[in-house]
Design a protein around this motif. Structure first.
Motif, mmCIF file in Angstrom:
data_model
loop_
_atom_site.group_PDB
_atom_site.id
_atom_site.type_symbol
_atom_site.label_atom_id
_atom_site.label_comp_id
_atom_site.label_asym_id
_atom_site.label_seq_id
_atom_site.Cartn_x
_atom_site.Cartn_y
_atom_site.Cartn_z
ATOM 1 N N PHE A 89 42.466 29.609 38.714
ATOM 2 C CA PHE A 89 42.017 30.982 38.958
ATOM 3 C C PHE A 89 42.089 31.809 37.679
ATOM 4 O O PHE A 89 41.150 32.528 37.324
ATOM 5 C CB PHE A 89 42.890 31.624 40.048
ATOM 6 N N ASP A 90 43.209 31.699 36.983
ATOM 7 C CA ASP A 90 43.418 32.493 35.772
ATOM 8 C C ASP A 90 42.308 32.290 34.749
ATOM 9 O O ASP A 90 41.898 33.231 34.079
ATOM 10 C CB ASP A 90 44.776 32.148 35.132
ATOM 11 N N VAL A 91 41.850 31.033 34.611
ATOM 12 C CA VAL A 91 40.845 30.787 33.574
ATOM 13 C C VAL A 91 39.417 30.904 34.092
ATOM 14 O O VAL A 91 38.511 31.194 33.322
ATOM 15 C CB VAL A 91 41.033 29.406 32.907
ATOM 16 N N SER A 92 39.220 30.706 35.401
ATOM 17 C CA SER A 92 37.840 30.687 35.886
ATOM 18 C C SER A 92 37.416 32.012 36.511
ATOM 19 O O SER A 92 36.262 32.400 36.418
ATOM 20 C CB SER A 92 37.650 29.562 36.903
ATOM 21 N N VAL A 93 38.322 32.721 37.137
ATOM 22 C CA VAL A 93 37.954 33.959 37.822
ATOM 23 C C VAL A 93 38.412 35.202 37.062
ATOM 24 O O VAL A 93 37.638 36.137 36.863
ATOM 25 C CB VAL A 93 38.532 33.985 39.261
ATOM 26 N N GLU A 94 39.663 35.194 36.623
ATOM 27 C CA GLU A 94 40.235 36.399 36.009
ATOM 28 C C GLU A 94 39.369 37.001 34.899
ATOM 29 O O GLU A 94 39.233 38.229 34.841
ATOM 30 C CB GLU A 94 41.648 36.086 35.489
ATOM 31 N N PRO A 95 38.751 36.168 34.029
ATOM 32 C CA PRO A 95 37.924 36.772 32.979
ATOM 33 C C PRO A 95 36.754 37.603 33.510
ATOM 34 O O PRO A 95 36.174 38.392 32.764
ATOM 35 C CB PRO A 95 37.409 35.551 32.200
ATOM 36 N N HIS A 96 36.415 37.452 34.796
ATOM 37 C CA HIS A 96 35.305 38.224 35.354
ATOM 38 C C HIS A 96 35.773 39.545 35.960
ATOM 39 O O HIS A 96 34.952 40.382 36.338
ATOM 40 C CB HIS A 96 34.596 37.420 36.447
ATOM 41 N N LEU A 97 37.064 39.729 36.117
ATOM 42 C CA LEU A 97 37.562 40.872 36.871
ATOM 43 C C LEU A 97 37.850 42.057 35.954
ATOM 44 O O LEU A 97 38.978 42.285 35.536
ATOM 45 C CB LEU A 97 38.812 40.473 37.665
ATOM 46 N N VAL A 98 36.796 42.785 35.647
ATOM 47 C CA VAL A 98 36.937 43.946 34.761
ATOM 48 C C VAL A 98 37.217 45.205 35.579
ATOM 49 O O VAL A 98 38.219 45.873 35.369
ATOM 50 C CB VAL A 98 35.679 44.137 33.893
ATOM 51 N N GLN A 99 36.336 45.521 36.517
ATOM 52 C CA GLN A 99 36.566 46.689 37.374
ATOM 53 C C GLN A 99 37.707 46.370 38.338
ATOM 54 O O GLN A 99 37.931 45.214 38.694
ATOM 55 C CB GLN A 99 35.290 47.029 38.147
ATOM 56 N N PRO A 100 38.459 47.405 38.768
ATOM 57 C CA PRO A 100 39.608 47.148 39.646
ATOM 58 C C PRO A 100 39.211 46.362 40.891
ATOM 59 O O PRO A 100 38.292 46.761 41.601
ATOM 60 C CB PRO A 100 40.107 48.555 39.997
ATOM 61 N N ALA B 144 40.470 45.181 34.037
ATOM 62 C CA ALA B 144 40.265 44.773 32.646
ATOM 63 C C ALA B 144 40.873 43.393 32.389
ATOM 64 O O ALA B 144 41.536 43.171 31.384
ATOM 65 C CB ALA B 144 40.846 45.808 31.676
ATOM 66 N N ASN B 145 40.652 42.476 33.314
ATOM 67 C CA ASN B 145 41.086 41.079 33.206
ATOM 68 C C ASN B 145 42.596 40.928 33.143
ATOM 69 O O ASN B 145 43.106 39.948 32.611
ATOM 70 C CB ASN B 145 40.469 40.406 31.960
ATOM 71 N N SER B 146 43.298 41.909 33.672
ATOM 72 C CA SER B 146 44.744 41.848 33.597
ATOM 73 C C SER B 146 45.335 42.167 34.966
ATOM 74 O O SER B 146 44.801 43.002 35.692
ATOM 75 C CB SER B 146 45.214 42.871 32.563
ATOM 76 N N GLU B 147 46.422 41.495 35.302
ATOM 77 C CA GLU B 147 47.063 41.761 36.580
ATOM 78 C C GLU B 147 47.916 43.020 36.474
ATOM 79 O O GLU B 147 48.723 43.167 35.574
ATOM 80 C CB GLU B 147 47.945 40.571 36.961
#
Length: 503
Positions: A373-384, A416-419
């Motif tokens: 998940f961290d490498v495949s999805v997280e980079p896409h999660l910019v907006q909250p 912004a790709n951060s938890e």
RNA sequence: GGGCCGUUAGCUCAGGGGUAGAGCACCUGACUUUUAAUCAGGGUGUCGAUGGUUCGAAACCAUCACGGCCUACCA
């Protein structure tokens, strides 16, 4: 003389620069003239910011009121028998004007011994100069503190990041934007408290040191109590103590607490950091989603005056509602991965290999899914975005889903790709909880996983007394402050980040 | 932990085998409405540390220290 000078100013083995010698000479000259260069209290009529605000509409021909203000001298522009300067306090800065025939020849001569960086108190009437600059026309000034070291360059400020972190005081005194960031940090925390208090949450304090460091996956710091001859851990989370309070009937509690994790240091991690943890009886993780988006948007509105935040070149819109997506949907949408199939260890390993993941022998399906998940999805999660329903293996304190026991009622909020937020419906079944702890212990042995959760017998006992259904939430304050101040490094919003010893 | 880059005056930075440079700050002098004040004069230095190469090292090489970015682990 020289020996005395060194005694008074030496710090470490550093030699005295010419600049310092000049300042020390000035100090000594003033002392000889009977001036106390380390003055005491200076009653003011208000802060510089207040004076500026009060006179912002003052016309050029008008004379304002007489004020007494105090601050640090940031610039001095001599013109023979008259001089201009700028003095600054935390609220702002204002120009001062000294004229020999106004303050007297003897007093004006003392100006020779004034250095930039000195603290002075000034008294005079407010008016505008020919150029329209709001100015205190001095009738008198008083030495409050002599500065023995030259401040950094006035135009570029202090840039050297190493000195900025090691000597934050210099960073703060020379870079107004740095000061602004830390003031915002403070406001975020105080506004967060009053927001939660207005919703009937009670702020509490739980132990920082204890025999068990639980509530998260992390390696703790250790310490030792001499009188009790007892090894202790610094906390890695406040979670388990706060939930004991829910058991005890404190239905809405929170703690904004310092957390210590003995792990790597980088732009997103400092060994000590601050986390808000909050627990709300009779609520669940959907309430936690509502609360976190309301809280975050409230902070933005109240402190920044906008929901539009720019971080690291990305524009973030923090206006609720935030996107909500299950982990399974997120996998499908962003990575074209079937999460159900990921539950098969061999398949998960294949996918992990495709992403070139280093699995460190922790061959636990939940762990691998999370890494993918961290490498495949997280980079896409910019907006909250709330990502819901995490695997049970990596969520040992969260309640499992009724319709799918491989998942939990847990979400994380990404920006912004951060938890930023981690929250769940709290597991309140003591038997289930004990089994989850035992699973963690197995991981510890099987995978030598030093970050696995320890078994906390007392916490199980608390659950046996009965914990109402509860929603809980953890918000990384530092990360939130980073987003809200557009700071790319956590070290820019922690006043004194941990640095390696030098020399 | 691995890779790349950096460390030169108080600060911001240039210089890349042949006497250590600039701007700001500072020092001396001039100047009673300037504001990155101006004008005239003045470089104030362990070139991160230690070894090595060289007639000669701030520069080239090696090692170390600290820092930054990327990467790995974690929030």
């Amino acid at each position: 003389m020289k020996a005395e000078v060194i005694n008074a100013t030496e710090s470490g083995n550093e030699s005295i620069s010419e600049h310092m010698e000049m300042r020390i000479k000035n100090r000594d000259q003033l002392t000889q003239l009977g001036v106390n260069v380390y003055g005491s209290r200076y009653p003011t009529t208000g802060t510089i910011g207040e004076v500026v605000e009060k006179h912002k509409d003052l016309k050029e021909s008008e004379e304002g009121e007489e004020v007494s203000i105090a601050g640090r001298l940031m610039a001095l522009r001599g013109h023979g028998k008259a001089s201009f300067g700028d003095i600054e306090d935390v609220t702002g800065s204002i120009q001062i004007y000294l004229k020999q025939n106004k303050i007297g020849e003897d007093k004006y001569k003392l100006l020779k011994f004034v250095d930039i960086g000195d603290f002075i108190g000034v008294k005079g009437k407010i008016a505008r100069t020919r150029r329209g600059e709001l100015t205190v026309f001095l009738e008198d000034f008083t030495f409050l503190t002599k500065s023995l070291r030259p401040p950094p360059e006035k135009y570029h400020g202090l840039k050297d990041v190493e000195i900025r972190y090691r000597r934050r005081y210099v960073d703060l005194l020379s870079n107004p934007d740095v000061r602004r960031k830390f003031l915002i940090r403070s406001k975020i925390i105080s506004e967060m408290k009053s927001y939660l208090e207005s919703r009937d949450f009670t702020e509490v304090e739980t132990p920082s040191m204890s025999l068990i460091a639980g509530g998260a996956n992390a390696r703790p710091f250790t310490t030792h109590h001499n009188a009790l001859n007892m090894d202790l851990y610094f906390r890695i989370a406040t979670e388990l103590y706060l939930k004991r309070l829910i058991v005890g009937g404190m239905d809405r509690v929170f703690e904004i607490g310092r957390i210590f994790r003995n792990e790597g240091i980088d732009t997103k991690h400092n060994p000590e950091f601050t986390m808000l943890e909050l627990y709300w009886a009779y609520a669940d993780y959907t309430d936690m989603m509502n609360l976190s988006e309301e809280l975050i948007s409230h902070l933005c509105e109240k402190i920044l005056g906008t929901h539009e935040v720019e971080f690291d070149g990305k524009k973030l819109n923090l206006k609720p509602p935030f996107a909500r997506i299950t982990m399974e949907e997120a996998f499908r949408k962003y990575a074209d991965i079937d999460m159900k199939k990921l539950r098969e260890l061999d398949y998960a390993r294949d996918i992990a290999e495709k992403y070139e993941l280093n699995l460190e022998r922790k061959e636990d399906v939940g762990y691998i899914i999370n890494k993918i998940f961290d490498v495949s999805v997280e980079p896409h999660l910019v907006q909250p975005t709330f990502v819901m329903d995490y695997p049970i293996e990596i969520s040992p304190l969260a309640k499992k889903k009724e319709d799918d026991p491989s998942l939990t009622y847990r979400f994380e909020l990404f920006m912004a790709n951060s938890e930023i937020v981690n929250a769940f419906s709290e597991l309140n079944d003591p038997v289930d909880q004990k089994n989850r702890f035992l699973d963690q212990l197995k991981k510890k042995e099987l995978f030598h996983d030093e970050e696995a959760h320890p078994l906390d017998e007392d916490y199980i006992m608390a659950l046996e007394y009965g914990m109402p259904p509860t929603g809980g939430i953890g918000i990384g304050i530092d990360r939130l402050v980073m987003m809200m101040t557009d700071s790319p490094s956590i070290r820019d919003i922690i006043l004194f980040p941990l640095m390696k010893q030098k020399d």
